[in-house]
Scaffold this motif. Sequence first.
Motif, PDB file in Angstrom:
ATOM      1  N   LEU A 179      18.644   1.503 -14.955  1.00  0.00           N
ATOM      2  CA  LEU A 179      16.610   1.643 -14.991  1.00  0.00           C
ATOM      3  C   LEU A 179      16.353   3.152 -15.449  1.00  0.00           C
ATOM      4  CD1 LEU A 179      15.067  -0.597 -12.308  1.00  0.00           C
ATOM      5  CD2 LEU A 179      15.096  -1.067 -14.594  1.00  0.00           C
ATOM      6  N   PHE A 180      17.613   4.143 -14.819  1.00  0.00           N
ATOM      7  CA  PHE A 180      16.870   6.001 -15.764  1.00  0.00           C
ATOM      8  C   PHE A 180      16.460   5.848 -16.514  1.00  0.00           C
ATOM      9  CE2 PHE A 180      19.929   6.743 -11.832  1.00  0.00           C
ATOM     10  CZ  PHE A 180      18.958   6.120 -10.169  1.00  0.00           C
TER      11      PHE A 180
ATOM     12  N   ARG B 263       9.027   8.052 -12.363  1.00  0.00           N
ATOM     13  CA  ARG B 263       8.613   7.801 -11.112  1.00  0.00           C
ATOM     14  C   ARG B 263       9.668   6.794 -10.863  1.00  0.00           C
ATOM     15  NH1 ARG B 263       4.702  10.253 -12.276  1.00  0.00           N
ATOM     16  NH2 ARG B 263       3.235   8.858 -11.559  1.00  0.00           N
ATOM     17  N   LEU B 264      10.486   5.913 -10.086  1.00  0.00           N
ATOM     18  CA  LEU B 264      11.506   4.765 -10.023  1.00  0.00           C
ATOM     19  C   LEU B 264      11.215   4.720  -8.425  1.00  0.00           C
ATOM     20  CD1 LEU B 264      12.424   1.678 -10.731  1.00  0.00           C
ATOM     21  CD2 LEU B 264      14.603   3.018 -10.614  1.00  0.00           C
ATOM     22  N   PHE B 265      10.846   3.512  -8.569  1.00  0.00           N
ATOM     23  CA  PHE B 265      10.310   2.877  -6.604  1.00  0.00           C
ATOM     24  C   PHE B 265      11.610   1.680  -6.619  1.00  0.00           C
ATOM     25  CE2 PHE B 265       9.578   0.082  -3.334  1.00  0.00           C
ATOM     26  CZ  PHE B 265       9.628   0.925  -2.172  1.00  0.00           C
TER      27      PHE B 265
ATOM     28  N   ALA C 249       0.901  -1.732  -0.150  1.00  0.00           N
ATOM     29  CA  ALA C 249      -0.204  -0.309   0.459  1.00  0.00           C
ATOM     30  C   ALA C 249       0.792   1.631   0.214  1.00  0.00           C
ATOM     31  CB  ALA C 249      -0.746   0.051   1.240  1.00  0.00           C
ATOM     32  N   ARG C 250       1.929   1.187   1.116  1.00  0.00           N
ATOM     33  CA  ARG C 250       2.756   2.358   0.830  1.00  0.00           C
ATOM     34  C   ARG C 250       3.743   2.829  -0.392  1.00  0.00           C
ATOM     35  NH1 ARG C 250       6.016   4.585   5.107  1.00  0.00           N
ATOM     36  NH2 ARG C 250       7.003   6.960   4.009  1.00  0.00           N
ATOM     37  N   VAL C 251       4.181   1.947  -1.420  1.00  0.00           N
ATOM     38  CA  VAL C 251       4.520   1.918  -2.422  1.00  0.00           C
ATOM     39  C   VAL C 251       4.024   2.384  -3.491  1.00  0.00           C
ATOM     40  CG1 VAL C 251       5.677   1.153  -4.551  1.00  0.00           C
ATOM     41  CG2 VAL C 251       6.668   0.252  -2.190  1.00  0.00           C
ATOM     42  N   VAL C 252       1.892   1.940  -3.814  1.00  0.00           N
ATOM     43  CA  VAL C 252       1.330   2.403  -4.473  1.00  0.00           C
ATOM     44  C   VAL C 252       0.564   3.672  -4.367  1.00  0.00           C
ATOM     45  CG1 VAL C 252      -0.894   1.837  -5.145  1.00  0.00           C
ATOM     46  CG2 VAL C 252       0.144   0.093  -4.414  1.00  0.00           C
ATOM     47  N   GLN C 253       1.580   4.073  -2.787  1.00  0.00           N
ATOM     48  CA  GLN C 253       0.768   5.363  -2.772  1.00  0.00           C
ATOM     49  C   GLN C 253       1.756   6.581  -3.015  1.00  0.00           C
ATOM     50  OE1 GLN C 253      -0.359   7.372   1.258  1.00  0.00           O
ATOM     51  NE2 GLN C 253       1.773   7.281   1.459  1.00  0.00           N
ATOM     52  N   GLU C 254       3.110   6.505  -3.082  1.00  0.00           N
ATOM     53  CA  GLU C 254       4.191   6.822  -2.993  1.00  0.00           C
ATOM     54  C   GLU C 254       4.311   7.248  -4.514  1.00  0.00           C
ATOM     55  OE1 GLU C 254       5.849   8.062  -0.702  1.00  0.00           O
ATOM     56  OE2 GLU C 254       4.975   7.616   0.961  1.00  0.00           O
ATOM     57  N   VAL C 255       4.288   6.270  -5.678  1.00  0.00           N
ATOM     58  CA  VAL C 255       4.289   6.551  -7.060  1.00  0.00           C
ATOM     59  C   VAL C 255       3.933   7.054  -8.118  1.00  0.00           C
ATOM     60  CG1 VAL C 255       5.488   4.279  -7.405  1.00  0.00           C
ATOM     61  CG2 VAL C 255       3.042   4.355  -7.608  1.00  0.00           C
ATOM     62  N   ALA C 256       2.107   7.816  -7.010  1.00  0.00           N
ATOM     63  CA  ALA C 256       1.466   8.617  -6.850  1.00  0.00           C
ATOM     64  C   ALA C 256       0.914   8.988  -8.701  1.00  0.00           C
ATOM     65  CB  ALA C 256       2.209  10.477  -6.385  1.00  0.00           C
ATOM     66  N   LEU C 257       0.478   8.236  -8.881  1.00  0.00           N
ATOM     67  CA  LEU C 257      -0.755   7.528  -9.609  1.00  0.00           C
ATOM     68  C   LEU C 257      -2.440   9.016 -10.116  1.00  0.00           C
ATOM     69  CD1 LEU C 257      -0.020   3.786 -10.492  1.00  0.00           C
ATOM     70  CD2 LEU C 257       1.174   5.133 -11.140  1.00  0.00           C
TER      71      LEU C 257
ATOM     72  N   THR D 223      13.301   3.899  -1.728  1.00  0.00           N
ATOM     73  CA  THR D 223      13.286   4.714  -2.771  1.00  0.00           C
ATOM     74  C   THR D 223      12.774   4.980  -3.195  1.00  0.00           C
ATOM     75  OG1 THR D 223      16.148   4.488  -1.297  1.00  0.00           O
ATOM     76  CG2 THR D 223      15.479   6.161  -3.008  1.00  0.00           C
ATOM     77  N   LEU D 224      12.370   6.982  -3.888  1.00  0.00           N
ATOM     78  CA  LEU D 224      11.747   6.902  -4.595  1.00  0.00           C
ATOM     79  C   LEU D 224      12.758   7.612  -5.810  1.00  0.00           C
ATOM     80  CD1 LEU D 224       8.657   6.361  -6.351  1.00  0.00           C
ATOM     81  CD2 LEU D 224       8.498   9.201  -5.124  1.00  0.00           C
ATOM     82  N   PHE D 225      12.709   8.223  -7.119  1.00  0.00           N
ATOM     83  CA  PHE D 225      14.037   7.902  -7.913  1.00  0.00           C
ATOM     84  C   PHE D 225      13.040   8.862  -8.519  1.00  0.00           C
ATOM     85  CE2 PHE D 225      15.997   4.583  -6.326  1.00  0.00           C
ATOM     86  CZ  PHE D 225      17.484   5.020  -6.379  1.00  0.00           C
TER      87      PHE D 225
END
Length: 216
Positions: free
Chosen positions: A160-161, A169-171, A67-75, A183-185
């Motif tokens: 991956l960049f 964004r890359l998580f 859930a945290r990752v889905v939130q952080e990538v802010a789709l 980490t969020l890049f």
Amino acid sequence: MDWDQARFNMVEQQIRPWDVLDLTVLQLLSVVKREDFIPAVHREMALVDMELPLAPGRKTWSPKLEARVVQEVALTGKERVLEIGTGTGYVAALLGKLAKQVYTVESDAALAAQASEHLAAAGIQNVTVETGDAVRGWSKHGPYDVIVASGSYPVAPEFLFEQLAEGGRLFAIVGDEPAMSGTLFQKQGGSVVATKLFETVVAPFANAPQPARFVF
């Protein structure tokens, strides 16, 4: 089993305390039912705060990490997403509900087939499951607005960049056990800004590129 009560407990006791407060993400957890993606032998543990075994050397993420990752990538509904490591297909399903298109790549053919079945049963049609090794990326459908890597890398996966679109964004989880950082890049103007979000430990990708290390 009272799944509704168990889901309420999962959200209130595991997920909200882990700083997952986005209402869209929290509501989505009731729409995409995690227990429908977990292997039958472990189904009753689907909403418990733990990793669950999938295959030799493979486990799910915990519900709070998903859930945290889905939130952080802010789709926002416009993104093309790459997920590296499909697992059960559950995270791909969550991403698919919030993005335009998701490509998820799984190295284990049996897991890929099971994930495809789970996604079809859930009626999710904008997630494409492919079998292969995407640890170094999957340029076939790139560039991507978002990349989510389910295993860990020993160092930042800079390779991956180049598969990220501008503003993408890359998580990724970076580091060696016991010190790993979610980490969020973000790609901005040709450079990449890294933001460490939290500490965690997940299994490394089996064939992740390794940095040169000193030998004493």
